[in-house]
Enzyme design. Structure first.
Site, PDB file in Angstrom:
ATOM      1  N   HIS A   1       0.860  -1.186   0.000  1.00 27.90           N
ATOM      2  CA  HIS A   1       0.000   0.000   0.000  1.00 27.90           C
ATOM      3  C   HIS A   1       0.897   1.237   0.000  1.00 27.90           C
ATOM      4  CE1 HIS A   1       1.057   0.177   4.238  1.00 27.90           C
ATOM      5  NE2 HIS A   1       0.548  -1.017   4.441  1.00 27.90           N
TER       6      HIS A   1
ATOM      7  N   ARG B   1      -3.659  -5.162   6.716  1.00 27.55           N
ATOM      8  CA  ARG B   1      -4.806  -5.789   7.380  1.00 27.55           C
ATOM      9  C   ARG B   1      -6.084  -4.964   7.251  1.00 27.55           C
ATOM     10  NH1 ARG B   1      -0.587  -7.657  11.317  1.00 27.55           N
ATOM     11  NH2 ARG B   1      -0.605  -9.934  11.255  1.00 27.55           N
TER      12      ARG B   1
ATOM     13  N   GLY C   1       1.888   3.171   2.236  1.00 23.17           N
ATOM     14  CA  GLY C   1       2.913   3.212   3.293  1.00 23.17           C
ATOM     15  C   GLY C   1       4.194   2.541   2.823  1.00 23.17           C
ATOM     16  N   HIS C   2       4.055   1.352   2.236  1.00 21.88           N
ATOM     17  CA  HIS C   2       5.232   0.655   1.697  1.00 21.88           C
ATOM     18  C   HIS C   2       5.886   1.484   0.588  1.00 21.88           C
ATOM     19  CE1 HIS C   2       2.690  -2.936   3.029  1.00 21.88           C
ATOM     20  NE2 HIS C   2       3.803  -3.110   3.726  1.00 21.88           N
TER      21      HIS C   2
END
Ligand code: AMP
Length: 281
Positions: free
Chosen positions: A34, A187, A36-37
């Site tokens: 996502h 998640r 963030g990655h």
């Protein structure tokens, strides 16, 4: 972008790259990528000549009964995202490739990993430090980027590198959030629309803590109680922990005097979510 699945292949490539003077940046992940990655990948790009991303859902950091089998996976989508982000090498080994059936060596951190997620998930950080030590030996990075989203993990890795003298610089990148404040997490994909709304209670509770510290409240118990009220106002949200800790030692503080980590773990339905904020009074 090259995709490497074997440990030997990755390590040989990394050692050859290293001797040629190329600086390797590394982003370890469990996939289902996502934004963030992606931010960690951009950060690694800025700090290195070549970026390696690993995608490995590490079985040894899941406890029996946790969501190892059902952890979200989509390697084709992840591959496309890495390619678009300019990743040079995607390392995606299988558990069998990473772990010998008779493996008997573990790497364990024994101070910073005691509380918070370490207390609620005994053995989790032993799995994390072991796999990260292995990945550092395989990928040979000069710099590795981790997310503040998993603040305790980032600190434990920092200690691993310091105490075992890994020649790797650890960089911690800020938490990337959805527009409404929810911290991005693989998640989150498991949340129903209703739970997705409920999950905002973590961000709200951290905002309450920030507001109280800004207004001069220093008693950690009062702030923790206000955070708990905020979370528990949501039906079906269950607090695993709501802690205020010294930002360096991760020891709980009764009175806020210096930089603190405010950390939350909440179950929304079956999904366990964590978030945190670092505050200075
Ligand atoms: P994971 O795939 O969840 O194991 O995460 C891999 C790396 O991405 C870890 O260093 C995480 O801290 C980081 N990460 C996960 N979510 C976020 C986020 N919302 N913002 C920044 N980094 C993140």
């Amino acid at each position: 972008m090259d995709i490497i699945r074997s440990v030997d292949g990755m390590q040989r490539r990394a050692l050859a790259t290293k001797v040629s003077g190329v600086r390797i940046g590394f982003v370890p992940t469990m996939g289902f990528l996502h934004a963030g990655h992606m931010a960690l990948i951009r950060c690694a790009r800025d700090l290195a000549d070549q970026v390696v991303v690993s995608i490995f859902v590490n079985p040894t950091q899941f406890l029996p009964g946790e969501d190892f089998a059902s952890y979200p996976r989509d390697i084709d989508r992840d591959r496309g995202m890495c390619e678009s982000a300019g990743v040079d090498i995607l390392f995606c080994p299988t558990p069998e490739e990473m772990y010998a059936p008779d493996r008997s060596v573990w790497v364990e951190e024994t101070m910073l990993s005691r509380g918070l997620c370490g207390e609620k998930r005994p053995g989790h950080f032993k799995g994390v430090t072991t796999v990260v030590a292995k990945l550092f030996n395989i990928v040979q990075p000069h710099v590795a980027v981790f997310g503040q989203k998993d603040a305790q993990q980032a600190k434990v890795i920092g200690r691993l590198v310091r105490d075992l003298n890994f020649p790797v610089e650890i960089v911690v990148a800020p938490t990337v959030r959805e527009q409404d404040g929810l911290a991005m997490s693989s998640r989150n994909a498991r949340l129903t629309p209703r739970q997705r709304q409920d999950a905002l209670c973590l961000y709200r509770a951290l905002g309450v803590a920030r507001g109280m510290v800004e207004q001069g409240v220093r008693d950690a118990a009062i702030i923790r109680a206000a955070m708990a009220d905020t979370v528990l106002a949501v039906d079906g949200a269950e607090i695993e922990y709501a802690e205020i800790l010294d930002d360096a030692t991760l020891q709980p503080v009764p009175i806020i005097a210096g930089r603190v980590l405010v950390a939350l773990a909440v179950r929304v339905g079956k999904t366990r979510l964590i978030d945190n904020v670092s505050l200075t009074p």
